[in-house]
Structure formats: structure tokens, C-alpha cells
Design a protein around this motif. Structure first.
Motif, PDB file in Angstrom:
ATOM      1  N   THR A   2     -22.047   7.423  -0.999  1.00  0.00           N
ATOM      2  CA  THR A   2     -22.822   7.967  -1.086  1.00  0.00           C
ATOM      3  C   THR A   2     -24.599   7.426  -1.403  1.00  0.00           C
ATOM      4  N   ASP A   4     -27.219   7.459  -2.789  1.00  0.00           N
ATOM      5  CA  ASP A   4     -28.390   9.091  -3.733  1.00  0.00           C
ATOM      6  C   ASP A   4     -29.772   8.370  -3.285  1.00  0.00           C
ATOM      7  N   ASP A  17     -27.987  13.642   7.232  1.00  0.00           N
ATOM      8  CA  ASP A  17     -26.480  13.414   7.439  1.00  0.00           C
ATOM      9  C   ASP A  17     -25.974  13.510   8.385  1.00  0.00           C
ATOM     10  N   ARG A  20     -25.055   9.707   8.798  1.00  0.00           N
ATOM     11  CA  ARG A  20     -23.927   9.470   8.351  1.00  0.00           C
ATOM     12  C   ARG A  20     -22.939  10.236   9.516  1.00  0.00           C
ATOM     13  N   ASP A  24     -20.236   7.460  11.172  1.00  0.00           N
ATOM     14  CA  ASP A  24     -18.651   7.706  10.185  1.00  0.00           C
ATOM     15  C   ASP A  24     -17.729   8.188  11.477  1.00  0.00           C
ATOM     16  N   GLU A  78     -28.300   3.340   7.105  1.00  0.00           N
ATOM     17  CA  GLU A  78     -26.303   4.235   7.284  1.00  0.00           C
ATOM     18  C   GLU A  78     -26.160   3.537   7.897  1.00  0.00           C
TER      19      GLU A  78
END
Length: 379
Positions: A2, A4, A17, A20, A24, A78
Motif C-alpha cells: 500500500t 503511503d 480506500d 483500493r 482488489d 491504484e
């Protein structure tokens, strides 16, 4: 790994968030199957649209997310780290929406923007032609005005989402000369519009890239975006933003390659030690990490200038150049870290390397980026 990230607001952190989580759950499990089979991910862009990800940088009043460009680009990165082809198609969709959202009338935005930003209509960008790639002023596709609107005749090339898109940002010639190009919001299904078979590409297999053929196709008068002759201004303005999208995609791809290489270097042993503990390989991984971080920094610098309303054209070209060159180098080095296994399809790094190459070419080749940068330095 992940990343930063330094995000401007708590809302932006929550958004990343969400991105992601979607990446995923919805992208990672599907990417390998679709890329190997070269099949289109039906329903995926509708899902991204329902999640609000296809209109992130555009105003809320038209159905967008009204996010700063630096946030949108990090969301795009992402997605690219999981599935480059989907992220590139999302970047192209954002690029295709730019003419309407930036140069369209209130009536035009009211009619089409919500469908576009919600993902009910997916966009393609139709600028290049078989004999006019980087030389946009050499376009020959014609838009001849008649009493019913504009008759489009000619061929277009290298259209991401060709044949699948619900609309195209189409650039065609309405009069002679470099100031004779105009921009249209063309519907994806129009009598007289056909598409060639998808190009057999080195990578990005799940999203088709095609030629388009316009044979006396009629566009209504209100499909003209901006004024006649404003097309190149619109196209080049859009490409500044589009180059940032490709820079973010390239950075995400490079990050994925770096993550895979680091994980493998922790697992693989040689001469009694993990290979990451051998200085030669450790230094290679360090250079890869530095390249990824540098790429991210360049696109964020350009995006923050854009968000602040400052000139950013040169910085956009720098970001596209640096990030895509970095992606090519990092993905190639990732294959090297894997050794012979990196040259097989058992691991994704060979796909990453193939996908990285095109990023040095589209949205203006990196040679064109150097030309843009040098001309800005001469101003």
C-alpha cells in the motif's frame, strides 16, 4: 504494497480506500483471465460508474465527483496497479469527456454529462488518423456542413474502446488549414460509422483498439463542441490532462512490478540468503523504487499546478515522459529479478513489461514530449 500517500482531505483518503477495495475485489481476480483470453470485461465499467469513479475530476452539478486532479490521478494509479488496460480506458474516458465538460454549452452538458460521468456512456477519443498521428493538424477526416448537420467522411485510427464506446470525442476538418479542425461529441452508434477488427496488440488485450470508418454519417448540429475551427485548441488542452492520466497509469504499473519483484526477492534464495540481501540485487530494487517515487512526484507536481489554475503543459509532458520511461525500465528490471521465471507467463511481470511499452507511445510519443518541453523552455 500500500503506497503511503499524502492526500489533501479525509474525504480523499476515504475515496482512495474505496478505490483500493474495488480494485482488489473486482479487478485483481479478473485481470489475468481477460488479458490471456483477450476478452472484454463486460459490466466492469458500469460498476466503476456506479461507484462514482468515472467522473471524479468533474463538477458535482453534472454528476461528477469534483475531486482535485491530484486525487483523481492517485485513484487511477491504484486501478492501474491491478489492471493497466482498465485504468488506461478510464483515463481515455476522462479525456473524451473533457471537451464537453470544458468547452460545451450548458445545454450540451445538461443533455449528456450525467450519462457520461455516471458511466452509462463510455467514451473514446478519436483524434489520430492512419497518416496523422502526432501531427494532428494534418487530419483529413471531413465534417461537411449541410442543412441537416454535419456529414462525416474519413478514417480514424488507434481508438481505445473502439466499437464498444457509447460516444467519441471526434476531431474532423470543417475547413482548410490548421485552424480548420472542429470537435464533435459523436454517438457510438451512427448510420455510416463502422469499425475495423481490433488491433492485435502486444499488451492491454482486454480493451479493444480499432480504426473507425465514417461514410457520409450525419451528426446533428448540436453535436459540435465549441465553435468551428476550435478543435485543435480543444484537443491539445485535453491532451495536457490526458498525459497526466497516462503518467498515473504508468506509475501504477511500475508500482505493481516493483511490488512483485520485492516479494519475489524476499522468497527466493541463492547462496544461502534471500536474494534481496545480495547487494547487487538490493541496489537494483532500490533504483526501481526511486524511479517509481520520482514518477509519482512528477505527475503530482503537474496535477497540483493544474488544480491551482497555474500553467502545467510543460509539467504534464515531463510527467508523461518520466513516468512512462520509468515504467519501461522498472518492468524490464522486474523481469530480470525473476530470472528465467520472469520470461514465462507464470508470473505477471512479463505482462507488465509488454504493457509498459505502449505508454511511451500513446498520448504523444515520448519524442513528442521532449519536443513540447524544449519549445516551452524556448518561450
Amino acid at each position: 504494497m500500500t503506497v503511503d500517500r499524502l492526500l489533501p482531505t479525509r474525504e480523499a483518503e476515504d475515496l482512495l480506500d474505496l478505490v483500493r477495495d474495488i480494485a482488489d475485489k473486482e479487478l485483481s481476480p479478473r485481470v489475468d483471465g481477460h488479458e490471456r483470453a483477450e476478452t472484454y470485461p463486460e459490466g466492469l465499467f458500469a460498476l466503476l460508474g456506479e461507484a462514482g469513479l468515472l467522473g471524479l475530476p468533474y463538477p458535482e452539478q453534472y454528476g461528477g465527483g469534483e475531486q482535485p486532479y491530484e486525487v483523481y490521478l492517485q485513484a487511477l494509479e491504484e486501478l492501474a496497479a491491478r489492471w493497466a488496460a482498465v485504468a488506461v480506458a478510464m483515463s481515455v474516458h476522462t479525456l473524451a469527456a473533457f471537451p464537453l465538460l470544458t468547452f460545451g454549452t450548458d445545454a450540451q452538458r445538461g443533455r449528456w454529462a450525467d450519462d457520461i460521468l455516471s458511466g452509462r456512456l463510455i467514451g473514446g477519443y478519436s483524434l489520430s488518423e492512419p497518416q496523422a498521428g502526432s501531427d494532428a493538424a494534418a487530419l483529413t477526416c471531413r465534417a461537411d456542413k449541410d442543412t441537416d448537420g454535419y456529414r462525416i467522411n474519413g478514417a480514424k485510427a488507434w481508438i481505445t474502446h473502439g466499437g464498444e464506446a457509447g460516444f467519441y470525442a471526434l476531431f474532423a476538418r470543417t475547413s482548410p488549414g490548421s485552424d480548420g479542425i472542429s470537435c464533435f461529441l459523436a454517438p457510438g452508434h451512427t448510420d455510416g460509422l463502422t469499425f475495423g477488427r481490433p488491433e492485435e496488440k502486444m499488451g492491454l488485450h482486454a480493451i479493444p483498439t480499432t480504426a473507425a470508418f465514417w461514410d457520409n454519417a450525419l451528426l446533428d448540429p448540436d453535436r459540435l463542441i465549441g465553435r468551428e475551427g476550435q478543435g485543435l485548441q480543444i484537443a491539445f488542452s485535453a491532451l495536457d490532462s490526458g498525459r497526466l492520466g497516462i503518467a498515473a497509469c504508468a506509475t501504477g504499473l511500475a508500482q505493481a512490478a516493483l511490488d512483485a519483484a520485492v516479494a519475489y526477492a524476499h522468497e527466493r534464495t541463492a547462496f544461502g540468503r534471500k536474494i534481496i540481501d545480495h547487494q547487487g540485487l538490493g541496489f537494483l530494487l532500490a533504483d526501481m523504487a526511486a524511479a517509481v517515487d520520482s514518477a509519482r512526484a512528477t505527475y503530482l507536481d503537474a496535477a497540483r499546478r493544474r488544480d491551482a489554475g497555474r500553467p502545467y503543459s510543460r509539467q504534464a509532458s515531463v510527467a508523461k515522459l518520466i513516468a512512462t520511461d520509468a515504467a519501461m525500465k522498472v518492468t524490464t528490471d522486474a523481469v530480470q529479478v525473476f530470472g528465467g521465471y520472469g520470461y514465462t507467463r507464470d508470473y505477471p511481470v512479463e505482462r507488465y513489461m509488454r504493457e509498459a511499452k505502449i505508454m511511451q507511445i500513446f498520448e504523444g510519443t515520448n519524442q513528442i514530449q521532449r519536443l513540447v518541453i524544449s519549445r516551452r523552455l524556448a518561450d
